[in-house]
Design a protein around this motif. Structure first.
Motif, PDB file in Angstrom:
ATOM      1  N   ALA A  40      28.451 -39.916   0.778  1.00  0.00           N
ATOM      2  CA  ALA A  40      27.926 -39.720   2.119  1.00  0.00           C
ATOM      3  C   ALA A  40      28.413 -38.387   2.656  1.00  0.00           C
ATOM      4  CB  ALA A  40      28.379 -40.856   3.042  1.00  0.00           C
ATOM      5  N   PRO A  41      27.780 -37.877   3.712  1.00  0.00           N
ATOM      6  CA  PRO A  41      28.251 -36.635   4.335  1.00  0.00           C
ATOM      7  C   PRO A  41      29.654 -36.790   4.911  1.00  0.00           C
ATOM      8  CG  PRO A  41      26.017 -37.153   5.057  1.00  0.00           C
ATOM      9  CD  PRO A  41      26.525 -38.358   4.329  1.00  0.00           C
ATOM     10  N   LEU A  42      30.329 -35.657   5.056  1.00  0.00           N
ATOM     11  CA  LEU A  42      31.649 -35.620   5.665  1.00  0.00           C
ATOM     12  C   LEU A  42      31.524 -35.210   7.134  1.00  0.00           C
ATOM     13  CD1 LEU A  42      33.672 -33.645   2.953  1.00  0.00           C
ATOM     14  CD2 LEU A  42      33.526 -36.125   3.240  1.00  0.00           C
ATOM     15  N   THR A  43      32.480 -35.636   7.917  1.00  0.00           N
ATOM     16  CA  THR A  43      32.597 -35.171   9.299  1.00  0.00           C
ATOM     17  C   THR A  43      33.894 -34.385   9.417  1.00  0.00           C
ATOM     18  OG1 THR A  43      31.390 -37.094  10.137  1.00  0.00           O
ATOM     19  CG2 THR A  43      32.725 -35.869  11.711  1.00  0.00           C
ATOM     20  N   MET A  44      33.751 -33.115   9.838  1.00  0.00           N
ATOM     21  CA  MET A  44      34.941 -32.268   9.972  1.00  0.00           C
ATOM     22  C   MET A  44      34.835 -31.425  11.228  1.00  0.00           C
ATOM     23  SD  MET A  44      36.115 -30.858   6.251  1.00  0.00           S
ATOM     24  CE  MET A  44      34.676 -29.870   5.976  1.00  0.00           C
ATOM     25  N   GLU A  45      35.987 -30.979  11.682  1.00  0.00           N
ATOM     26  CA  GLU A  45      36.031 -30.073  12.818  1.00  0.00           C
ATOM     27  C   GLU A  45      35.381 -28.729  12.449  1.00  0.00           C
ATOM     28  OE1 GLU A  45      37.212 -30.581  15.810  1.00  0.00           O
ATOM     29  OE2 GLU A  45      38.366 -32.445  15.610  1.00  0.00           O
ATOM     30  N   PRO A  46      34.621 -28.125  13.376  1.00  0.00           N
ATOM     31  CA  PRO A  46      34.104 -26.779  13.106  1.00  0.00           C
ATOM     32  C   PRO A  46      35.217 -25.764  12.860  1.00  0.00           C
ATOM     33  CG  PRO A  46      33.002 -27.745  15.004  1.00  0.00           C
ATOM     34  CD  PRO A  46      34.151 -28.651  14.660  1.00  0.00           C
ATOM     35  N   SER A  47      36.408 -26.087  13.347  1.00  0.00           N
ATOM     36  CA  SER A  47      37.558 -25.207  13.160  1.00  0.00           C
ATOM     37  C   SER A  47      38.319 -25.478  11.867  1.00  0.00           C
ATOM     38  CB  SER A  47      38.520 -25.343  14.348  1.00  0.00           C
ATOM     39  OG  SER A  47      38.887 -26.711  14.521  1.00  0.00           O
ATOM     40  N   ALA A  48      37.823 -26.383  11.014  1.00  0.00           N
ATOM     41  CA  ALA A  48      38.502 -26.659   9.742  1.00  0.00           C
ATOM     42  C   ALA A  48      38.722 -25.349   8.993  1.00  0.00           C
ATOM     43  CB  ALA A  48      37.680 -27.625   8.903  1.00  0.00           C
ATOM     44  N   ARG A  49      39.932 -25.169   8.523  1.00  0.00           N
ATOM     45  CA  ARG A  49      40.311 -23.860   8.001  1.00  0.00           C
ATOM     46  C   ARG A  49      39.509 -23.429   6.772  1.00  0.00           C
ATOM     47  NH1 ARG A  49      46.556 -22.338   9.110  1.00  0.00           N
ATOM     48  NH2 ARG A  49      46.994 -23.775  10.815  1.00  0.00           N
ATOM     49  N   VAL A  50      38.952 -24.391   6.032  1.00  0.00           N
ATOM     50  CA  VAL A  50      38.158 -24.008   4.868  1.00  0.00           C
ATOM     51  C   VAL A  50      36.998 -23.111   5.271  1.00  0.00           C
ATOM     52  CG1 VAL A  50      36.678 -26.082   4.967  1.00  0.00           C
ATOM     53  CG2 VAL A  50      36.980 -24.860   2.796  1.00  0.00           C
ATOM     54  N   PHE A  51      36.444 -23.321   6.456  1.00  0.00           N
ATOM     55  CA  PHE A  51      35.296 -22.535   6.905  1.00  0.00           C
ATOM     56  C   PHE A  51      35.676 -21.111   7.290  1.00  0.00           C
ATOM     57  CE2 PHE A  51      33.828 -26.873   8.553  1.00  0.00           C
ATOM     58  CZ  PHE A  51      33.142 -27.157   7.383  1.00  0.00           C
ATOM     59  N   HIS A  52      36.935 -20.894   7.627  1.00  0.00           N
ATOM     60  CA  HIS A  52      37.338 -19.617   8.194  1.00  0.00           C
ATOM     61  C   HIS A  52      38.214 -18.792   7.256  1.00  0.00           C
ATOM     62  CE1 HIS A  52      35.729 -21.000  12.043  1.00  0.00           C
ATOM     63  NE2 HIS A  52      36.220 -22.179  11.689  1.00  0.00           N
ATOM     64  N   TYR A  53      39.004 -19.468   6.424  1.00  0.00           N
ATOM     65  CA  TYR A  53      39.948 -18.743   5.582  1.00  0.00           C
ATOM     66  C   TYR A  53      39.804 -19.081   4.095  1.00  0.00           C
ATOM     67  CZ  TYR A  53      41.605 -17.786  10.209  1.00  0.00           C
ATOM     68  OH  TYR A  53      41.645 -17.407  11.523  1.00  0.00           O
ATOM     69  N   GLY A  54      38.817 -19.893   3.766  1.00  0.00           N
ATOM     70  CA  GLY A  54      38.430 -20.027   2.368  1.00  0.00           C
ATOM     71  C   GLY A  54      39.372 -20.783   1.462  1.00  0.00           C
ATOM     72  N   GLN A  55      40.223 -21.645   2.011  1.00  0.00           N
ATOM     73  CA  GLN A  55      41.086 -22.434   1.127  1.00  0.00           C
ATOM     74  C   GLN A  55      40.257 -23.553   0.488  1.00  0.00           C
ATOM     75  OE1 GLN A  55      44.610 -23.136   3.809  1.00  0.00           O
ATOM     76  NE2 GLN A  55      45.680 -23.024   1.840  1.00  0.00           N
ATOM     77  N   ALA A  56      39.723 -23.260  -0.684  1.00  0.00           N
ATOM     78  CA  ALA A  56      38.905 -24.229  -1.422  1.00  0.00           C
ATOM     79  C   ALA A  56      38.970 -23.892  -2.901  1.00  0.00           C
ATOM     80  CB  ALA A  56      37.461 -24.199  -0.936  1.00  0.00           C
ATOM     81  N   VAL A  57      39.312 -24.887  -3.726  1.00  0.00           N
ATOM     82  CA  VAL A  57      39.308 -24.731  -5.174  1.00  0.00           C
ATOM     83  C   VAL A  57      38.592 -25.936  -5.782  1.00  0.00           C
ATOM     84  CG1 VAL A  57      41.434 -23.378  -5.216  1.00  0.00           C
ATOM     85  CG2 VAL A  57      41.555 -25.858  -5.489  1.00  0.00           C
ATOM     86  N   PHE A  58      38.120 -25.765  -7.016  1.00  0.00           N
ATOM     87  CA  PHE A  58      37.365 -26.855  -7.632  1.00  0.00           C
ATOM     88  C   PHE A  58      37.530 -26.814  -9.143  1.00  0.00           C
ATOM     89  CE2 PHE A  58      34.503 -23.248  -7.592  1.00  0.00           C
ATOM     90  CZ  PHE A  58      33.808 -23.342  -8.780  1.00  0.00           C
ATOM     91  N   GLU A  59      36.994 -27.839  -9.796  1.00  0.00           N
ATOM     92  CA  GLU A  59      36.955 -27.914 -11.249  1.00  0.00           C
ATOM     93  C   GLU A  59      35.563 -28.347 -11.696  1.00  0.00           C
ATOM     94  OE1 GLU A  59      38.402 -27.331 -14.163  1.00  0.00           O
ATOM     95  OE2 GLU A  59      39.804 -26.109 -13.030  1.00  0.00           O
ATOM     96  N   GLY A  60      35.303 -28.169 -12.981  1.00  0.00           N
ATOM     97  CA  GLY A  60      34.062 -28.647 -13.570  1.00  0.00           C
ATOM     98  C   GLY A  60      34.371 -29.299 -14.897  1.00  0.00           C
ATOM     99  N   MET A  61      33.944 -30.537 -15.077  1.00  0.00           N
ATOM    100  CA  MET A  61      34.188 -31.260 -16.320  1.00  0.00           C
ATOM    101  C   MET A  61      33.046 -32.253 -16.524  1.00  0.00           C
ATOM    102  SD  MET A  61      37.570 -33.066 -14.654  1.00  0.00           S
ATOM    103  CE  MET A  61      38.069 -34.045 -16.057  1.00  0.00           C
ATOM    104  N   LYS A  62      33.036 -32.941 -17.649  1.00  0.00           N
ATOM    105  CA  LYS A  62      31.937 -33.860 -17.951  1.00  0.00           C
ATOM    106  C   LYS A  62      32.440 -35.154 -18.578  1.00  0.00           C
ATOM    107  CE  LYS A  62      28.178 -30.530 -18.770  1.00  0.00           C
ATOM    108  NZ  LYS A  62      27.287 -29.969 -19.811  1.00  0.00           N
ATOM    109  N   ALA A  63      31.650 -36.223 -18.374  1.00  0.00           N
ATOM    110  CA  ALA A  63      31.833 -37.477 -19.094  1.00  0.00           C
ATOM    111  C   ALA A  63      30.633 -37.662 -20.019  1.00  0.00           C
ATOM    112  CB  ALA A  63      31.943 -38.652 -18.126  1.00  0.00           C
ATOM    113  N   TYR A  64      30.866 -38.284 -21.179  1.00  0.00           N
ATOM    114  CA  TYR A  64      29.845 -38.467 -22.204  1.00  0.00           C
ATOM    115  C   TYR A  64      29.812 -39.925 -22.646  1.00  0.00           C
ATOM    116  CZ  TYR A  64      30.928 -33.474 -22.472  1.00  0.00           C
ATOM    117  OH  TYR A  64      31.183 -32.167 -22.163  1.00  0.00           O
ATOM    118  N   ARG A  65      28.626 -40.394 -23.029  1.00  0.00           N
ATOM    119  CA  ARG A  65      28.468 -41.738 -23.580  1.00  0.00           C
ATOM    120  C   ARG A  65      28.067 -41.618 -25.045  1.00  0.00           C
ATOM    121  NH1 ARG A  65      27.560 -46.805 -21.366  1.00  0.00           N
ATOM    122  NH2 ARG A  65      27.267 -45.936 -19.264  1.00  0.00           N
TER     123      ARG A  65
END
Length: 353
Positions: free
Chosen positions: A53-78
């Motif tokens: 579902a969508p997230l609810t966050m403050e417009p002042s959340a620091r990710v929007f202003h100072y870019g503190q965001a990291v991620f990964e990419g991986m996969k599951a297989y059958r």
């Protein structure tokens, strides 16, 4: 951690019956659930799995202003026996924390990561389809959620995992530009981290390449633009005669899981592998004299993607069509391990049960 430690709220209905799994656009369809965990008061707590579902966050959340965001990419297989596997997830766990540290984000606990990942995939296991090339793309990420416009590290964060069914990433031939002006990253920067801003910075120069009929850019070093380093969002390999060459890891280049796996598979096969700086001039000369046999990118989404030709300084170069290509050989070897169709001598598979 036991499963009881993760609060699970199942979705009331599933979206899976509305999905055409034969016509998936990469990263556009998501499964029924997501994992989330919050950092507050100096610790990670409240791990839970809830309906997507969508997230609810403050417009002042620091990710929007100072870019503190990291991620990964991986996969599951059958595999053919309906068993589920991850591929080298310990590498992804180590790398997201390495990325987080570079952006002053607190390290995420190992038990939360693996138990949350395992329970989420088991809950949405029907989204992992059998078949060569089918997989479940996994996107763990961390964002700064504290509402405060202040140029300093946040004190509150959210760690999440979302899932997206996937097929083969690229299908068309890829032609690239060797970068002459723009840079992906610089010495002392965050190029080695999977930081969200790294990718945003690529979009403009890549769009210029698209306007000229090229699908991607092979990035060169920021200081001189004389050395080849990465291909778009992938690590890059060059085959000169029967030798495989790739750029070394540094603080500009992502430590790719597929990259290190290809290097190991090539060494297992007796291929001469050189990990060193790769001059633009060397590759252009190899293309002119016929010794450049292949260029291919390697990454989680595309696995291995061959490059058909390139342009640099106004000159274009076409690569030969190889019947015994390394790209095909190592992609098949890698995928045979991922789909449990071959022996796994390096213990890369991680069974989910």
């Amino acid at each position: 951690m036991m499963v009881k430690d993760i609060q699970i709220t199942p979705a009331k209905t599933s979206k899976i019956h509305d999905v055409d799994f034969n016509n998936l656009q990469f990263g556009r369809v998501f499964t029924d659930h997501m994992f989330e965990c919050d950092f507050k008061d100096g610790k990670w707590s409240n791990p839970k799995i809830v309906p997507y579902a969508p997230l609810t966050m403050e417009p002042s959340a620091r990710v929007f202003h100072y870019g503190q965001a990291v991620f990964e990419g991986m996969k599951a297989y059958r595999d053919d026996n309906d068993e589920l596997f991850l591929f080298r997830p310990d590498e992804n766990y180590a790398r997201i924390n390495k990325s987080a540290a570079r952006l002053a984000i607190p390290e995420f606990p190992e038990d939360f990561f693996f138990e949350g990942l395992k329970q989420l995939i088991l809950l949405d296991k029907d989204w992992v389809k059998k078949g060569w090339g089918n997989s479940l793309y996994i996107r763990p990420f961390v964002i700064a959620t504290e509402g405060a416009i202040a140029a300093s590290p946040a004190e509150e964060y959210k760690f999440m995992i979302i899932l997206s069914p996937a097929q083969a990433y690229y299908s068309q031939e890829v032609r690239v530009l060797f970068a002459e002006k723009f840079s992906r990253s610089a010495d002392g920067g965050v190029g080695y981290a999977k930081a969200a801003g790294n990718y945003a910075a690529q979009f403009y120069p890549t769009s210029l390449a698209h306007e000229r009929g090229y699908q991607q850019i092979i990035w060169t070093d920021a200081s001189t633009h004389e050395y080849l380093e990465e291909a778009g969002t992938m690590n890059i390999f060059f085959r000169v005669n029967d030798k495989l060459i790739t750029a070394p890891n540094n603080d500009r280049i992502l430590d790719g899981v597929t990259r290190k796996s290809v290097i190991q598979l090539a060494q297992d096969a007796g291929v001469d592998v050189e990990v060193r700086r790769v001059p633009v001039a060397e590759i252009k000369e190899a293309a002119r004299n016929g010794s450049l046999k292949e260029i291919f990118g390697a990454g989680t989404a595309a696995v291995i993607n061959p490059i058909a030709g390139f342009e640099h300084a106004g000159s274009t170069y076409e690569l030969p069509k190889m019947e015994d290509s390394y790209a095909t050989l190592f992609k098949e070897k890698l995928m045979n391990i991922q789909y449990n169709k071959a022996e796994d001598p390096h213990n890369w598979r991680f069974k989910i049960s």
